[in-house]
Scaffold this motif. Structure first.
Motif, PDB file in Angstrom:
ATOM      1  N   GLU A 134       0.816  -1.207   0.000  1.00 29.04           N
ATOM      2  CA  GLU A 134       0.000   0.000   0.000  1.00 29.04           C
ATOM      3  C   GLU A 134       0.854   1.264   0.000  1.00 29.04           C
ATOM      4  O   GLU A 134       0.482   2.280  -0.614  1.00 29.04           O
ATOM      5  N   VAL A 135       2.001   1.216   0.677  1.00 25.32           N
ATOM      6  CA  VAL A 135       2.832   2.421   0.764  1.00 25.32           C
ATOM      7  C   VAL A 135       3.358   2.814  -0.610  1.00 25.32           C
ATOM      8  O   VAL A 135       3.606   4.006  -0.878  1.00 25.32           O
ATOM      9  N   ILE A 177       0.614   4.918  -2.018  1.00 31.18           N
ATOM     10  CA  ILE A 177       0.558   6.202  -1.312  1.00 31.18           C
ATOM     11  C   ILE A 177       1.672   7.123  -1.798  1.00 31.18           C
ATOM     12  O   ILE A 177       1.443   8.305  -2.094  1.00 31.18           O
ATOM     13  N   TYR A 191      -0.360  16.773   3.750  1.00 28.78           N
ATOM     14  CA  TYR A 191      -0.683  15.362   3.563  1.00 28.78           C
ATOM     15  C   TYR A 191      -0.694  14.624   4.901  1.00 28.78           C
ATOM     16  O   TYR A 191       0.123  14.893   5.785  1.00 28.78           O
ATOM     17  N   VAL A 225      -1.627  10.453   6.541  1.00 26.99           N
ATOM     18  CA  VAL A 225      -2.029   9.055   6.370  1.00 26.99           C
ATOM     19  C   VAL A 225      -2.525   8.554   7.715  1.00 26.99           C
ATOM     20  O   VAL A 225      -1.809   8.616   8.719  1.00 26.99           O
ATOM     21  N   ALA A 276      -4.401   5.277   9.800  1.00 25.31           N
ATOM     22  CA  ALA A 276      -4.521   3.825   9.675  1.00 25.31           C
ATOM     23  C   ALA A 276      -5.128   3.233  10.932  1.00 25.31           C
ATOM     24  O   ALA A 276      -5.286   3.897  11.957  1.00 25.31           O
ATOM     25  N   LEU A 314       0.969   1.774  10.513  1.00 23.92           N
ATOM     26  CA  LEU A 314       1.579   3.089  10.365  1.00 23.92           C
ATOM     27  C   LEU A 314       3.102   3.006  10.329  1.00 23.92           C
ATOM     28  O   LEU A 314       3.753   3.716   9.555  1.00 23.92           O
ATOM     29  N   ILE A 363       4.255   2.012   6.930  1.00 22.42           N
ATOM     30  CA  ILE A 363       4.121   3.145   6.008  1.00 22.42           C
ATOM     31  C   ILE A 363       5.203   4.182   6.290  1.00 22.42           C
ATOM     32  O   ILE A 363       5.796   4.760   5.371  1.00 22.42           O
ATOM     33  N   LEU A 397       1.408  11.098  10.168  1.00 28.11           N
ATOM     34  CA  LEU A 397       0.842   9.764  10.329  1.00 28.11           C
ATOM     35  C   LEU A 397       0.163   9.646  11.684  1.00 28.11           C
ATOM     36  O   LEU A 397       0.654  10.165  12.682  1.00 28.11           O
ATOM     37  N   CYS A 405      -5.148  10.117   3.353  1.00 32.71           N
ATOM     38  CA  CYS A 405      -5.304   8.708   2.974  1.00 32.71           C
ATOM     39  C   CYS A 405      -5.645   7.905   4.221  1.00 32.71           C
ATOM     40  O   CYS A 405      -4.967   8.023   5.248  1.00 32.71           O
ATOM     41  N   ALA A 410      -5.491   4.325   5.376  1.00 33.22           N
ATOM     42  CA  ALA A 410      -4.820   3.114   4.900  1.00 33.22           C
ATOM     43  C   ALA A 410      -5.355   1.872   5.599  1.00 33.22           C
ATOM     44  O   ALA A 410      -5.881   1.930   6.713  1.00 33.22           O
TER      45      ALA A 410
END
Length: 267
Positions: free
Chosen positions: A21-22, A25, A48, A50, A52, A58, A61, A240, A255, A257
């Motif tokens: 997934e990363v 992203i 940005y 992310v 999760a 996390l 990522i 994150l 995002c 995730a």
């Protein structure tokens, strides 16, 4: 809320791991930066984020984005990969395998499932630190000369000494793999620990083992930790956090995730 209407939600192909997934992203962030959304907003806030389900997701990522050159910051005072409890334990074992003892080894020695819940195991570690003795020598001498109220204590000391001696005979990659085995042996699902929490801890431990093995030595681990801290201070660092830490309206691009059936939202 009073937030302006944004773009429609974009769904990506389902991925079964944060490692895959990363990649998506990172590519999407690169595309959006190229099309005019910089990492930092005019007021220096991050553009940005992310979010999760779990800390382990996390961390993976975080590692992936750092490797691709993105600055990353963990929200809510979250720690870096090796600053987590299992990360500290891995470093303690690695230091002991080099004949050194530090206070983080105390957490390893007090693991109730593998060594001892309490007692004089810590005394041997203090001896090694105070006298700069080889840690295995200090453990063995302490087990031999000390009178113990609990019979399990010298047994725990000798077991820890055997584990460390075994690590000293292994090359770096095998050493890291064996340490991860030690830590995984202590993971258990009883005592009120939820299954999802156990899975998260297991994933975190395995990730730490992989990264430690790739880095190749303790000096490289220390350099990686310094790099984490430096990147987190940069303006526009990608932020994150767990999905419960924010509404998601704080950033122009977010995002979420790890949204997979039966995992998040979980049953």
């Amino acid at each position: 809320s009073g937030a302006a209407r944004g773009e429609p939600v974009q769904l990506w192909d389902e991925t079964e791991s944060p490692g895959k997934e990363v990649i998506q992203i990172a590519e999407e962030i690169q595309r959006r930066v190229a099309h005019g959304l910089p990492l930092a907003q005019p007021d220096n806030r991050s553009s940005y984020a992310v979010l999760a389900r779990t800390r382990a997701w996390l961390l993976t990522i975080q590692v992936g984005l750092l490797r691709r050159g993105f600055p990353v910051r963990v929200l809510g005072g979250g720690s870096g990969l090796f600053a987590s409890q299992p990360g500290q334990q891995v470093k303690a074992y690695l230091a002991a395998a080099d004949g050194e003892a530090d206070w983080s080894l105390m957490d390893v020695a007090n693991e109730p499932k593998r060594y001892a819940r309490r007692g004089d195991v810590g005394g041997a570690i203090r001896m090694a630190i105070d006298t700069r003795r080889e840690i295995t020598d200090a453990l063995e001498e302490y087990a031999r000369t000390r009178e113990f109220e609990k019979t399990y204590q010298p047994t725990a000391l000798r077991k820890l000494s055997r584990d460390i001696s075994n690590l000293q005979r292994r090359p770096w990659a095998d050493r890291c793999e064996r340490i991860i085995e030690f830590l995984l042996e202590n993971i258990h699902a009883d005592g009120g620990i939820e299954r999802i929490e156990v899975e998260d801890t297991v994933e975190t431990i395995r990730l730490i083992g992989r990264v430690a093995s790739e880095l190749g030595n303790r000096e490289a681990i220390a350099e990686y930790e310094r790099m984490e801290q430096e990147q987190a201070k940069k303006v526009g660092a990608i932020e994150l956090g767990t999905a419960h830490i924010a509404k998601g309206q704080e950033w122009p691009w977010v995002c979420v995730a790890g949204v997979n059936q039966r995992k998040f939202p979980h049953e």
